[in-house]
Write an enzyme that holds these catalytic residues in place. Structure first.
Site, short mmCIF file in Angstrom:
data_model
loop_
_atom_site.label_atom_id
_atom_site.label_comp_id
_atom_site.label_asym_id
_atom_site.label_seq_id
_atom_site.Cartn_x
_atom_site.Cartn_y
_atom_site.Cartn_z
N TYR A 54 3.24 -1.00 6.08
CA TYR A 54 1.89 -1.54 6.19
C TYR A 54 1.84 -3.02 5.83
CZ TYR A 54 -0.07 3.04 7.03
OH TYR A 54 -0.38 4.24 7.60
N ARG B 50 10.31 5.34 12.47
CA ARG B 50 9.31 4.28 12.34
C ARG B 50 9.62 3.12 13.28
NH1 ARG B 50 6.52 2.80 6.54
NH2 ARG B 50 4.48 3.31 7.33
N ASN C 127 9.00 -0.29 -0.16
CA ASN C 127 8.05 0.26 -1.13
C ASN C 127 8.70 0.42 -2.52
OD1 ASN C 127 9.52 2.02 0.46
ND2 ASN C 127 8.29 3.76 -0.11
N GLU D 160 2.17 -10.48 -1.24
CA GLU D 160 1.22 -10.39 -0.14
C GLU D 160 -0.09 -9.82 -0.64
OE1 GLU D 160 1.30 -11.64 2.95
OE2 GLU D 160 -0.76 -11.00 2.58
N CYS E 137 -1.46 0.54 -3.75
CA CYS E 137 -1.19 -0.48 -4.76
C CYS E 137 -1.89 -0.33 -6.10
CB CYS E 137 -1.50 -1.86 -4.19
SG CYS E 137 -0.24 -2.39 -3.04
N LYS F 298 -0.55 2.27 -8.76
CA LYS F 298 0.85 1.96 -9.07
C LYS F 298 0.95 0.66 -9.89
CE LYS F 298 3.18 0.28 -5.58
NZ LYS F 298 3.60 -1.08 -5.90
C1 UDX Z 1 3.64 -1.71 0.07
C2 UDX Z 1 3.81 -3.13 -0.40
O1 UDX Z 1 4.73 -3.83 0.38
C3 UDX Z 1 4.29 -3.27 -1.71
O2 UDX Z 1 3.75 -4.46 -2.20
C4 UDX Z 1 4.02 -2.17 -2.60
O3 UDX Z 1 4.77 -2.40 -3.75
C5 UDX Z 1 4.38 -0.85 -1.99
O4 UDX Z 1 3.78 -0.65 -0.82
P1 UDX Z 1 4.07 -0.89 2.39
O5 UDX Z 1 4.52 -1.78 3.48
O6 UDX Z 1 2.63 -0.54 2.31
O7 UDX Z 1 4.53 -1.53 1.05
O8 UDX Z 1 4.96 0.41 2.23
P2 UDX Z 1 5.47 1.35 3.35
O9 UDX Z 1 4.46 1.43 4.45
O10 UDX Z 1 5.93 2.58 2.63
O11 UDX Z 1 6.73 0.57 3.95
C6 UDX Z 1 7.94 0.40 3.31
C7 UDX Z 1 9.04 0.61 4.33
O12 UDX Z 1 10.28 0.25 3.76
C8 UDX Z 1 9.17 2.05 4.82
O13 UDX Z 1 9.02 2.09 6.22
C9 UDX Z 1 10.58 2.46 4.39
O14 UDX Z 1 11.23 3.32 5.30
C10 UDX Z 1 11.27 1.11 4.29
N1 UDX Z 1 12.45 1.10 3.43
C11 UDX Z 1 12.38 1.56 2.16
C12 UDX Z 1 13.65 0.60 3.94
O15 UDX Z 1 13.73 0.19 5.09
N2 UDX Z 1 14.75 0.56 3.12
C13 UDX Z 1 14.71 1.01 1.85
O16 UDX Z 1 15.72 0.95 1.15
C14 UDX Z 1 13.49 1.54 1.36
C1 UDX Z 2 -5.50 -3.94 -2.24
C2 UDX Z 2 -5.85 -5.40 -2.53
O1 UDX Z 2 -7.20 -5.65 -2.14
C3 UDX Z 2 -4.90 -6.33 -1.80
O2 UDX Z 2 -5.17 -7.67 -2.13
C4 UDX Z 2 -3.48 -5.96 -2.18
O3 UDX Z 2 -2.58 -6.75 -1.45
C5 UDX Z 2 -3.19 -4.50 -1.93
O4 UDX Z 2 -4.15 -3.68 -2.59
P1 UDX Z 2 -5.91 -2.26 -0.21
O5 UDX Z 2 -5.51 -1.21 -1.19
O6 UDX Z 2 -5.24 -2.31 1.11
O7 UDX Z 2 -5.71 -3.72 -0.85
O8 UDX Z 2 -7.48 -2.14 0.09
P2 UDX Z 2 -8.80 -2.55 -0.71
O9 UDX Z 2 -9.75 -3.12 0.25
O10 UDX Z 2 -8.49 -3.35 -1.90
O11 UDX Z 2 -9.38 -1.14 -1.17
C6 UDX Z 2 -8.75 -0.35 -2.16
C7 UDX Z 2 -9.64 0.82 -2.52
O12 UDX Z 2 -10.79 0.39 -3.21
C8 UDX Z 2 -10.15 1.62 -1.33
O13 UDX Z 2 -10.04 2.99 -1.63
C9 UDX Z 2 -11.60 1.20 -1.19
O14 UDX Z 2 -12.42 2.18 -0.61
C10 UDX Z 2 -11.96 0.95 -2.64
N1 UDX Z 2 -13.06 0.00 -2.80
C11 UDX Z 2 -12.93 -1.30 -2.44
C12 UDX Z 2 -14.26 0.45 -3.36
O15 UDX Z 2 -14.42 1.63 -3.71
N2 UDX Z 2 -15.28 -0.45 -3.53
C13 UDX Z 2 -15.16 -1.76 -3.19
O16 UDX Z 2 -16.14 -2.51 -3.39
C14 UDX Z 2 -13.95 -2.21 -2.62
#
Ligand code: UDX
Ligand code: UDX
Length: 463
Positions: A15, A42, A94, A167, A278, A281
């Protein structure tokens, strides 16, 4: 030594990695970008001809993939060769919370980060800039550095510079957040490497939005930004319960306090609790770090943000049971929305998971509808015993999900839930029929005109 980046490799096509690289590719046509992932399914989905089948749903993403894919944006499972051709490598894998061992339940599991560092050490050539994109505990760069130094070649030009570039994108608005970031944060020591990364962003981001710091402050800032955002949500959610018992309305309170510029209007929307990969965690991680340094009061303070979040989810289920005459057996409940927020198909830590599990435990039949989350993902998140399978149904429309249902629980704020067709729903649902609106978005007066009994989170009038 000056760098001019020509070839980027991003490890992790998730993501964060996917959308980030799509935006860099779109703004930097002269840079070749390879996004790699150990998950071959993926990568195959990223290469799907049908753009509706990309692994991630994110508004605007498919257009960017269409524009750059196989031109300067490539999705590949050949991790080693993409690493060896790259002069800049983003680590975007991740970092889940550790399930066992020291720090279980709080500390981040850094095994993927370490294995990435080792892979980079083995396969990269020449001077390589390694960029931490994943949110990582403070001082992870040091770990990466120590591993890479072990691979540095004393006689040749093989060497590494490490940068932290967290990010801040939010899912659902990722492309907009990446195109117009509030700030880009780059932490590091090597000025030339910082400049090389800065030059990439300068293709579309104004100089005054690019902030450079030392590496530890950069790593820590990401954790703290998430902790502060989550804290606002827990604060407003705690007050939602007070509104319910005092005939006030949380939306009105949010509006009134948010107009104070010192407070600001964002992140004051009360709901069923925050989800996403996020917030939980990162706060657990912050708590772990504070305890590690003996800052127990600070750790306890931040832990409360998580306690309120859990409490909010639990109290919703309790309210549903109470309103439905104390029992859910022989009842059918419709859940509208399963992703953790609207405009994403991501369900990680979605409040819908805990609420649905609690409802299933109460013995009801559950019908779930979400516009973007796939059936098998919902099943994966919810099925924990055999009984569940027969009690769970995944519907492909709001109307079908509501047939013979006693109550609707609105969990995610998808656009299509703002204007439910109460007339149609009243025809297919059982009597008495209820709506539990955990996002405080439906027009309760309209709904009650069609015979619905309403409970709105944070609304003291409809209780
Ligand atoms: C997020 C944010 O990048 C990070 O800041 C946070 O700490 C964890 O989640 P995101 O991109 O949302 O990462 O996670 P995810 O959609 O799970 O993607 C991570 C990808 O890394 C997966 O597709 C996984 O298969 C891949 N991966 C993981 C590798 O390619 N190699 C590895 O050794 C481990
Ligand atoms: C968050 C941070 O916003 C982003 O900067 C970071 O990089 C990753 O984590 P994300 O988790 O993708 O992003 O979405 P976000 O819009 O922050 O929402 C997180 C959760 O809070 C959701 O479940 C959302 O529904 C909830 N939320 C958000 C509320 O309940 N109320 C609000 O006013 C805003």
């Amino acid at each position: 030594m000056k760098f001019k980046v020509k070839n980027i490799c991003c490890i992790g096509a998730g993501y964060v990695g996917g959308p980030t690289m799509a935006v860099i590719a779109s703004n930097c046509p002269s840079i070749q970008i390879n996004v790699v992932d150990r998950n071959i399914d993926r990568i195959n989905s990223w290469n799907e001809e049908d753009l509706n089948k990309l692994p991630i749903y994110e508004p605007g993403l498919s257009d960017l993939v269409k524009k750059s894919r196989n031109i300067n944006l490539h999705f590949s499972s050949d991790i080693e060769s993409c690493i060896s051709n790259a002069d800049m490598i983003f680590i975007s894998v991740n970092t889940p919370t550790k399930k066992k061992g020291i720090g279980a339940g709080q500390a981040s599991d850094l095994r993927w980060i370490e294995s990435c560092a080792r892979k980079i050490g083995e396969h990269s050539k020449g001077s390589t800039i390694v960029v931490e994109k994943s949110t990582l505990p403070v001082k992870t760069a040091q770990t990466i550095k120590e591993i890479l130094i072990a691979y540095e070649d004393k006689n040749s030009e093989r060497n590494f510079s490490i940068l932290s570039n967290p990010e801040f994108l939010s899912e659902g608005t990722a492309i907009k957040d990446l195109e117009q970031p509030d700030r880009v944060l780059i932490g590091g020591e090597d000025k030339d490497a910082i400049k090389a990364l800065e030059d990439i962003y300068l293709n579309w981001v104004n100089e005054d939005r690019i902030l450079t710091t030392d590496i530890w402050s950069s790593e820590l800032s990401k954790l703290i930004a998430n902790a502060f955002l989550a804290q606002r949500i827990s604060s407003i959610n705690s007050i939602s319960s007070l509104c319910e018992v005092t005939q006030s309305n949380i939306n009105n309170v949010s509006l009134a306090i948010g107009m104070d510029r010192r407070i600001g209007s964002k992140f004051l929307k009360s709901g069923p609790g925050f989800g996403g990969s996020c917030f939980k965690k990162d706060i657990l991680n912050l708590v772990y770090i504070c305890n590690h340094y003996g800052l127990y009061e600070v750790a306890n303070y931040w832990e409360q943000v998580l306690s309120i979040n859990d409490w909010q989810k639990k109290r919703i289920t309790k309210k549903i049971v109470e309103k439905l005459f104390g029992t859910l057996s022989n009842k059918k409940i419709t859940v509208l929305g399963f992703s953790f927020k609207s405009n994403t198909n991501d369900t990680r830590e979605s409040p819908a998971i805990d609420i649905c599990r609690d409802l299933l435990e109460e013995g009801c039949k559950l019908s779930v509808y979400d516009p973007k989350v796939k059936k098998n993902q919902i099943e994966k998140d919810l099925i924990f015993d055999k009984e569940n399978i027969s009690n769970l149904e995944i519907a492909n429309s709001i109307n079908k999900a509501c047939i013979n249902s006693d109550a609707i629980i609105l969990i995610t704020d998808w656009d299509e839930f703002y204007n439910l067709d109460f007339l149609e729903l009243s025809k297919v649902m059982r009597n008495p029929r209820f709506i539990f609106d955990t996002r405080n978005i439906i027009n309760a007066k309209d709904a009650s005109n069609y015979g619905f009994r309403i409970w709105k989170l944070g609304d003291g009038i409809f209780q």
